[in-house]
Design a protein around this motif. Structure first.
Motif, PDB file in Angstrom:
ATOM      1  N   LYS A  53      43.197  40.054 112.238  1.00 50.26           N
ATOM      2  CA  LYS A  53      43.539  38.656 113.145  1.00 50.26           C
ATOM      3  C   LYS A  53      44.850  38.627 113.457  1.00 50.26           C
ATOM      4  O   LYS A  53      45.886  39.302 112.811  1.00 50.26           O
ATOM      5  N   GLY A  54      45.299  37.854 114.362  1.00 44.94           N
ATOM      6  CA  GLY A  54      46.660  37.676 114.870  1.00 44.94           C
ATOM      7  C   GLY A  54      47.079  36.192 114.796  1.00 44.94           C
ATOM      8  O   GLY A  54      46.251  35.332 114.604  1.00 44.94           O
ATOM      9  N   ILE A  55      48.030  35.865 115.499  1.00 42.03           N
ATOM     10  CA  ILE A  55      48.736  34.744 115.610  1.00 42.03           C
ATOM     11  C   ILE A  55      48.837  34.242 117.272  1.00 42.03           C
ATOM     12  O   ILE A  55      48.888  35.022 118.166  1.00 42.03           O
ATOM     13  N   VAL A  93      48.096  29.760 114.257  1.00 40.58           N
ATOM     14  CA  VAL A  93      48.425  29.138 115.528  1.00 40.58           C
ATOM     15  C   VAL A  93      49.940  28.640 115.391  1.00 40.58           C
ATOM     16  O   VAL A  93      50.000  27.712 114.435  1.00 40.58           O
ATOM     17  N   ILE A  94      50.935  28.658 116.252  1.00 37.85           N
ATOM     18  CA  ILE A  94      52.098  28.445 116.138  1.00 37.85           C
ATOM     19  C   ILE A  94      52.013  27.051 117.203  1.00 37.85           C
ATOM     20  O   ILE A  94      51.651  27.244 118.293  1.00 37.85           O
ATOM     21  N   LEU A  95      52.393  26.036 116.542  1.00 36.32           N
ATOM     22  CA  LEU A  95      52.215  24.856 117.445  1.00 36.32           C
ATOM     23  C   LEU A  95      53.568  24.440 117.708  1.00 36.32           C
ATOM     24  O   LEU A  95      54.613  24.682 117.120  1.00 36.32           O
ATOM     25  N   TYR A  96      53.855  23.535 118.820  1.00 35.24           N
ATOM     26  CA  TYR A  96      54.946  22.816 119.155  1.00 35.24           C
ATOM     27  C   TYR A  96      54.984  21.361 118.607  1.00 35.24           C
ATOM     28  O   TYR A  96      54.011  20.729 118.331  1.00 35.24           O
ATOM     29  N   ASP A  97      56.252  20.712 118.608  1.00 36.68           N
ATOM     30  CA  ASP A  97      56.484  19.606 117.992  1.00 36.68           C
ATOM     31  C   ASP A  97      55.267  18.341 118.531  1.00 36.68           C
ATOM     32  O   ASP A  97      54.746  17.892 117.731  1.00 36.68           O
TER      33      ASP A  97
END
Length: 184
Positions: free
Chosen positions: A18-20, A66-70
């Motif tokens: 898997k990845g991001i 998952v990289i989220l934003y503020d």
């Protein structure tokens, strides 16, 4: 977060190949994307777009984190579920982009520096409470060889202070190992 927990999170994110997914576009960046398809960039359209990404059928088979934003880490799915909880329910680990952007570096034409060290400790604690289990720090690096150009990779020493003890050793070891490899 201790080292063992960090290792568990990292291994879980990449398990089974898997990845991001980087869903950490800033409001300005996502506006450019929306403008290109003639969609108004509002908090609601950004939320709906991100929800679509997160509820995609079988996404969890390919995405481990998952990289989220503020803005995104504070948003909810249309059923009221906070995005970090929605991701966790699918076995996807939520993370957060913690830098506050890149700006021109004084006295270094063409170079940029990533900002956001001020207040980082407090933001990390808040993001952890909101559900983030890993963090991304963006560093813009020019085409110049940063391993040979020592002046390009010592910004943390210039800042001295915020999280210095926690970050300096990692950065020092990283650059030392890459310089050693370059000398071989």
């Amino acid at each position: 977060m201790d080292v063992q927990e960090l290792e568990r999170v990292a291994e879980a994110i990449v398990a089974d190949g898997k990845g991001i997914l980087a869903a950490d576009e800033s409001t300005g960046t996502i506006k450019k994307s929306f403008d290109s398809i003639e969609v108004e960039s509002t908090a609601e359209t950004r939320r709906a777009y991100r929800e679509l990404l997160f509820i995609t059928e079988r996404a969890e088979e390919f995405i481990g984190g998952v990289i989220l934003y503020d803005e995104t880490i504070r948003q909810h799915a249309s059923d009221g579920t906070p995005f970090p909880k929605l991701l966790e329910s699918k076995g996807i680990i939520p993370g957060i982009k913690v830098d506050t952007g890149a700006k021109p570096l004084a006295l270094a034409a063409g170079e940029t520096v990533t900002e956001g060290l001020d207040g980082l400790r407090e933001r990390l604690a808040e993001y952890r409470e909101l559900g983030a289990r890993f963090a991304k720090w963006r560093a813009v690096i020019s085409v110049a060889n940063v391993f040979d150009e020592r002046k390009l990779n010592h910004h943390p020493r210039w800042r001295m202070g915020v999280l210095r003890e926690e970050c300096e050793r990692v950065l020092r070891d990283f650059f030392a190992s890459h310089r050693a490899a370059a000398d071989e």
